[in-house]
Design an enzyme around this catalytic site. Structure first.
Site, PDB file in Angstrom:
ATOM      1  CE  LYS A 134      -4.657   0.973   3.972  1.00  0.00           C
ATOM      2  NZ  LYS A 134      -4.133   1.030   2.297  1.00  0.00           N
ATOM      3  CB  SER A 160      -0.777  -0.109   1.288  1.00  0.00           C
ATOM      4  OG  SER A 160      -2.109  -1.255   0.723  1.00  0.00           O
TER       5      SER A 160
END
Length: 178
Positions: A109, A66
């Site tokens: 996130k 990521s």
């Protein structure tokens, strides 16, 4: 949220990664690939430099690809002497040609970015509508609710422009079909 740092020194093209907490091998491979993509996009020979990346996070383990997009952006910014907006965050894999690919955990996130006081989160294009706990969620609603800007980006060039305000000359090769 993880903090990412980079130091570049004369060397032989090696990539070093220090993490706290520990990392899995997929993150290590992603870091090497992200550096290679960044150098390729700006057409820079990086074989005479060593790259020292440090990732720190308040989590049990750092895992997955990521951070690929953020590693590439930081590498380009350092090599091109560009100033990054530190009020922004990005999540996304980095793929051949500088394409930013999908990741998981977007809602968490984005919420973490807001808690850290960030003002903008860049996410991979096509992920503004996602599934969380078997429920389809439009992240534009989360953006309004949290009062944080969410921007979809599909290429490294777009992401660098968001973070720095500067265009990089990402060259796209024509595909010839035999």
């Amino acid at each position: 949220i993880a903090d990412l740092y980079l130091e570049i020194k004369p060397g032989s093209g090696r990539v070093f990664l220090e993490t706290f907490p520990l990392t899995r091998t997929d993150t290590q491979m992603s870091t090497r690939f992200a550096k290679a993509i960044a150098c390729d996009i700006i057409e820079r020979d990086c074989n005479d430099m060593d790259f020292f990346y440090t990732i720190t996070a308040d989590s049990a383990i750092i895992a997955g690809p990521s951070a690929g997009a953020s590693i590439s952006i930081l590498t380009i910014a350092m090599l091109e002497n560009l100033e990054l907006n530190e009020d922004y965050a990005i999540t996304g894999t980095i793929n051949s040609g500088g394409l930013i690919g999908p990741v998981g955990g977007l809602k968490a996130k984005i919420e973490a970015a807001k808690q850290m006081g960030l003002t903008k989160v860049l996410i991979p294009a096509g992920e503004i509508v996602a599934r969380f706990n078997n429920v389809t969620t439009d992240l534009r609603n989360l953006s309004r609710q949290l009062q944080i800007e969410i921007v979809e980006v599909s290429t490294l060039s777009e992401a660098v422009k968001e973070f720095t305000g500067k265009e990089i000359n990402q060259k796209y090769r024509n595909i010839k079909i035999s």
